[in-house]
Design a protein around this motif. Structure first.
Motif, short mmCIF file in Angstrom:
data_model
loop_
_atom_site.label_atom_id
_atom_site.label_comp_id
_atom_site.label_asym_id
_atom_site.label_seq_id
_atom_site.Cartn_x
_atom_site.Cartn_y
_atom_site.Cartn_z
N VAL A 1 4.09 -6.90 -26.47
CA VAL A 1 3.21 -6.14 -26.48
C VAL A 1 2.72 -5.85 -24.70
O VAL A 1 2.56 -4.56 -24.11
CB VAL A 1 2.73 -5.78 -27.70
N ILE A 2 2.21 -6.34 -24.70
CA ILE A 2 1.35 -6.81 -23.38
C ILE A 2 1.78 -6.56 -22.28
O ILE A 2 1.12 -6.55 -21.17
CB ILE A 2 0.48 -8.70 -23.94
N GLY A 3 2.91 -7.23 -22.56
CA GLY A 3 4.37 -7.84 -21.05
C GLY A 3 4.54 -6.59 -20.68
O GLY A 3 4.25 -6.10 -19.68
N THR A 4 4.42 -5.68 -21.97
CA THR A 4 5.52 -4.54 -21.48
C THR A 4 4.00 -3.24 -20.85
O THR A 4 4.27 -2.57 -20.04
CB THR A 4 5.91 -3.85 -22.98
N THR A 5 3.03 -3.14 -21.24
CA THR A 5 1.41 -2.90 -20.87
C THR A 5 1.39 -2.48 -19.28
O THR A 5 1.66 -1.62 -18.71
CB THR A 5 0.90 -3.21 -21.87
N LYS A 6 1.82 -4.22 -19.19
CA LYS A 6 1.55 -5.04 -18.10
C LYS A 6 2.20 -4.27 -16.69
O LYS A 6 1.87 -3.02 -15.98
CB LYS A 6 1.14 -6.27 -17.69
N ARG A 7 3.49 -4.21 -17.77
CA ARG A 7 4.46 -3.29 -16.09
C ARG A 7 4.33 -1.30 -16.08
O ARG A 7 4.51 -1.41 -15.00
CB ARG A 7 5.72 -3.86 -16.90
N LEU A 8 4.27 -0.91 -17.32
CA LEU A 8 4.08 0.08 -17.31
C LEU A 8 2.40 0.50 -16.10
O LEU A 8 2.02 0.96 -15.35
CB LEU A 8 3.49 1.06 -18.53
N ASP A 9 1.26 -1.15 -16.28
CA ASP A 9 -0.02 -0.24 -15.53
C ASP A 9 0.93 -0.34 -14.02
O ASP A 9 0.06 0.08 -13.01
CB ASP A 9 -0.57 -1.45 -16.05
N VAL A 10 1.07 -1.64 -13.86
CA VAL A 10 1.94 -2.12 -12.78
C VAL A 10 2.32 -0.26 -11.77
O VAL A 10 2.35 -0.47 -10.83
CB VAL A 10 2.31 -3.49 -12.39
N ILE A 11 3.54 -0.10 -12.31
CA ILE A 11 4.84 0.89 -11.66
C ILE A 11 3.98 2.34 -11.57
O ILE A 11 3.56 2.87 -10.60
CB ILE A 11 5.24 1.24 -13.01
N SER A 12 2.68 2.64 -12.76
CA SER A 12 1.24 3.64 -12.45
C SER A 12 0.81 3.27 -11.28
O SER A 12 0.74 4.54 -10.51
CB SER A 12 0.52 3.72 -13.89
N LYS A 13 0.10 2.48 -10.97
CA LYS A 13 -0.69 1.94 -9.98
C LYS A 13 0.09 2.36 -8.39
O LYS A 13 0.50 2.37 -7.36
CB LYS A 13 -0.98 0.38 -10.34
N GLU A 14 1.58 1.65 -9.26
CA GLU A 14 2.95 1.47 -7.65
C GLU A 14 2.83 2.85 -7.09
O GLU A 14 2.72 3.45 -6.16
CB GLU A 14 4.07 1.79 -7.75
N LEU A 15 2.86 3.72 -8.17
CA LEU A 15 3.30 5.58 -8.00
C LEU A 15 1.77 5.91 -7.75
O LEU A 15 1.93 7.19 -7.10
CB LEU A 15 3.22 6.38 -9.54
N VAL A 16 0.16 5.77 -8.06
CA VAL A 16 -0.32 6.09 -7.41
C VAL A 16 -0.46 5.66 -5.91
O VAL A 16 -0.10 6.41 -5.22
CB VAL A 16 -1.51 5.93 -8.44
N VAL A 17 -0.21 4.86 -5.68
CA VAL A 17 0.74 4.55 -4.24
C VAL A 17 0.98 5.01 -3.57
O VAL A 17 0.65 6.00 -2.24
CB VAL A 17 -0.21 3.12 -4.13
N GLN A 18 1.78 4.70 -4.06
CA GLN A 18 3.52 6.36 -3.72
C GLN A 18 2.63 7.43 -2.73
O GLN A 18 2.79 8.39 -2.17
CB GLN A 18 4.47 5.36 -3.92
N SER A 19 2.38 7.86 -3.89
CA SER A 19 2.17 9.39 -4.21
C SER A 19 0.88 9.71 -2.50
O SER A 19 1.05 10.87 -2.14
CB SER A 19 1.23 9.96 -5.74
N LYS A 20 -0.29 8.73 -2.28
CA LYS A 20 -1.06 8.99 -1.71
C LYS A 20 -0.68 8.99 -0.08
O LYS A 20 -0.79 9.57 0.64
CB LYS A 20 -2.10 7.77 -1.83
#
Length: 325
Positions: free
Chosen positions: A133-152
């Motif tokens: 659960v923690i490993g998957t949640t971390k991946r989701l958080d990193v992808i979400s941050k990457e999407l924010v960076v790419q969107s900006k």
């Protein structure tokens, strides 16, 4: 029949029968029953924890846990696909879009940075599948941050593209007088002989010789900031502020067709050739300023002339002849 036990009475010199105390016998019986009960309970608990004695509730929970693991596995596969697509977009962003618009590439460590500081996943610890659960949640958080960076980044690219479009429209990219209206290229940018003093001095623009009344065109989009004859030597002249550090000056006009504050587009007629001010013959004196410095207008004629015409104009403009102003 229970075995009878005796002991020797030395005082009376005789054997006597040993009599059991009732309380002790009862204690032995109770101790035996308690030990037997405890042993039976431990055996029962052990049997319950074996797969041979699963209750319906245990089976349901086990099935739900397996389903959860499968869902997390599917989610991780989808995140693999998202990672692949996102990596492709990031690569194009850094190596194509940002390169084209002269923007610095976003470092990989900035795009994929984790989350330091406090433990964000403390509430997920202590369970049987906490690691998953923690490993998957971390991946989701990193992808979400990457999407924010790419969107900006894409927002920045969109703004740069819009500014680039304005820049391309603002650059003075055409001749101010059409080729068919030119008599000849009178003088270019650089040191030339002054027509009045005959002294060699710097000529800050280009002179286009044409008959009086020939239309003069704005060479880029901008705003008229000067339209008068107050500047020494230029006679009736116009100055256009194009933005991005560019200004153009059009001198010795016979008359204007624009006024201060008016917005003009590249190709709009702003006035007509004349010989006002310090001028020896009808012509247009044309200057290009970039960042407060005069630059050679010849470097900007790419909007309406062919390569052959450019080479011809370049040869004529680079001749050290006499200017007309």
């Amino acid at each position: 029949m229970a075995k009878v036990k005796y002991y020797y009475d030395a005082e009376n010199l005789a054997y006597r029968k040993i009599k059991r105390k009732k309380g002790r016998s009862i204690g032995y019986i109770v101790l035996f029953l308690v030990a037997s009960g405890l042993f039976g309970f431990l055996c029962f608990v052990a049997l319950l924890n074996t797969p041979f004695f699963e209750t319906p509730k245990d089976k349901l929970q086990a099935r739900e846990i397996e389903n959860m693991k499968i869902r997390y596995e599917i989610l991780n596969r989808k995140m693999d696909q998202v990672d692949e697509v996102l990596s492709s977009i990031e690569s194009r962003d850094n190596n194509l879009y940002r390169t084209y618009f002269n923007a610095s590439a976003i470092p990989e460590e900035q795009r994929k940075a984790g989350f330091g500081g406090i433990n964000r996943y403390k509430d997920l610890e202590g369970f049987d599948n906490s690691e998953l659960v923690i490993g998957t949640t971390k991946r989701l958080d990193v992808i979400s941050k990457e999407l924010v960076v790419q969107s900006k980044s894409l927002d920045e690219i969109a703004k740069l593209a819009k500014d680039k479009e304005k820049l391309l429209s603002a650059i003075p990219a055409i001749q101010p007088v059409k080729n068919e209206d030119l008599r000849h290229m009178a003088s270019g940018f650089g040191y030339r002989s002054d027509p009045f003093t005959k002294i060699r001095k710097f000529h800050a623009g280009m002179d286009f010789s044409a008959k009086t009344g020939t239309p003069i065109y704005a060479t880029g989009d901008g705003v008229i900031v000067v339209a008068d004859n107050k500047a020494s030597g230029y006679g009736n002249h116009i100055v256009i502020r194009h933005g991005f550090g560019y200004k153009t000056l059009y001198g010795h006009m016979s008359r204007y067709k624009a006024k201060v504050g008016q917005k003009v587009k590249r190709g709009d007629v702003i006035g007509y050739v004349g010989s006002t001010g310090r001028s020896e013959a009808p012509h247009l004196h044309y200057e290009v300023h970039k960042g407060g410095q005069v630059v050679n207008p010849l470097n900007f004629y790419y909007g309406n002339i062919s390569a052959k015409e450019y080479i011809l104009i370049s040869k004529l403009a680079n001749q050290e002849n006499q200017s007309l102003d």
